[in-house]
Enzyme design. Structure first.
Site, PDB file in Angstrom:
ATOM      1  N   ARG A  52       7.022  60.279  20.923  1.00 37.66           N
ATOM      2  CA  ARG A  52       6.649  58.906  20.339  1.00 37.66           C
ATOM      3  C   ARG A  52       7.764  58.112  19.939  1.00 37.66           C
ATOM      4  NH1 ARG A  52       6.018  54.735  19.344  1.00 37.66           N
ATOM      5  NH2 ARG A  52       4.416  53.804  17.996  1.00 37.66           N
ATOM      6  N   ILE A  66       7.468  55.117  10.041  1.00 39.40           N
ATOM      7  CA  ILE A  66       6.192  56.159  10.043  1.00 39.40           C
ATOM      8  C   ILE A  66       6.094  56.629  11.414  1.00 39.40           C
ATOM      9  CG2 ILE A  66       3.631  55.954   9.614  1.00 39.40           C
ATOM     10  CD1 ILE A  66       3.755  53.043   8.264  1.00 39.40           C
ATOM     11  N   PRO A  67       6.729  57.843  11.516  1.00 33.16           N
ATOM     12  CA  PRO A  67       6.804  58.551  12.677  1.00 33.16           C
ATOM     13  C   PRO A  67       5.388  59.329  12.902  1.00 33.16           C
ATOM     14  CG  PRO A  67       8.724  59.275  11.467  1.00 33.16           C
ATOM     15  CD  PRO A  67       7.843  58.157  10.536  1.00 33.16           C
ATOM     16  N   HIS A  68       4.678  59.287  13.995  1.00 32.92           N
ATOM     17  CA  HIS A  68       3.407  59.932  13.931  1.00 32.92           C
ATOM     18  C   HIS A  68       3.337  59.963  15.486  1.00 32.92           C
ATOM     19  CE1 HIS A  68       3.122  55.518  15.080  1.00 32.92           C
ATOM     20  NE2 HIS A  68       2.195  55.720  15.882  1.00 32.92           N
ATOM     21  N   SER A  69       1.880  61.160  15.582  1.00 31.31           N
ATOM     22  CA  SER A  69       1.566  61.378  17.055  1.00 31.31           C
ATOM     23  C   SER A  69       0.168  62.010  16.819  1.00 31.31           C
ATOM     24  CB  SER A  69       2.724  62.560  17.590  1.00 31.31           C
ATOM     25  OG  SER A  69       2.345  62.657  18.902  1.00 31.31           O
TER      26      SER A  69
END
Length: 159
Positions: A52, A66-69
């Site tokens: 991501r 805001i790391p997200h996946s």
């Protein structure tokens, strides 16, 4: 969605020290996997977060990322918060080091709630008062309370 389940206290770390974005994402992946999913899944989540980041930096500026996946193996959304003593380079557009990391991993089946969560977090974190509140608190319980407040419109009673 139960916000206390999304952000349990054992997934909220305060005053951490990491030297790199990679190390922060490794720790974040471990928190998001925790005991329920196990170490092999932590590696998988780390790979999803790195993938991501390659698509575009998840740092939103002003010291926040805001790391997200999304993951097909996740049944319920999972969140984690890491606040660092000293910021690290995250590749933010504003070139500010990141000292607050809020990680999310959600089911591939729920893209709408994923986007809604990201939008609510970004909205609150762009507000000076809200950002100061999360940056200055010394309590994981208070951070979880802020998450509960900020994401209240996603909360349900049937979880």
């Amino acid at each position: 969605m139960n916000i206390d389940d999304l952000f349990p206290l054992n997934r909220i770390l305060i005053d951490e020290v990491y030297q790199s974005r990679k190390r922060a994402l490794e720790v974040l992946a471990g928190l998001l996997a925790d005991d329920q999913l196990g170490g092999a899944h932590a590696t998988h989540i780390f790979e999803l977060l790195i993938e991501r980041e390659r698509l575009g930096c998840t740092a939103i500026g002003r010291g926040i990322a805001i790391p997200h996946s999304r993951d097909k193996d996740i049944l319920r959304p999972r969140g984690a918060v890491i606040r660092l003593n000293e910021g690290i380079d995250f590749g933010a557009d504003d070139n500010q080091p990141v000292s607050l990391i809020i990680g999310l991993i959600v089911s591939e089946e729920c893209p709408e709630s994923h986007l809604k969560m990201l939008g609510l977090l970004a909205q609150h974190l762009s507000n000076d008062e809200d950002r100061d509140a999360i940056m200055n608190t010394q309590s994981p319980e208070r951070i979880r309370g802020l998450m509960r407040e900020w994401l209240s419109e996603l909360a349900t009673t049937d979880d």
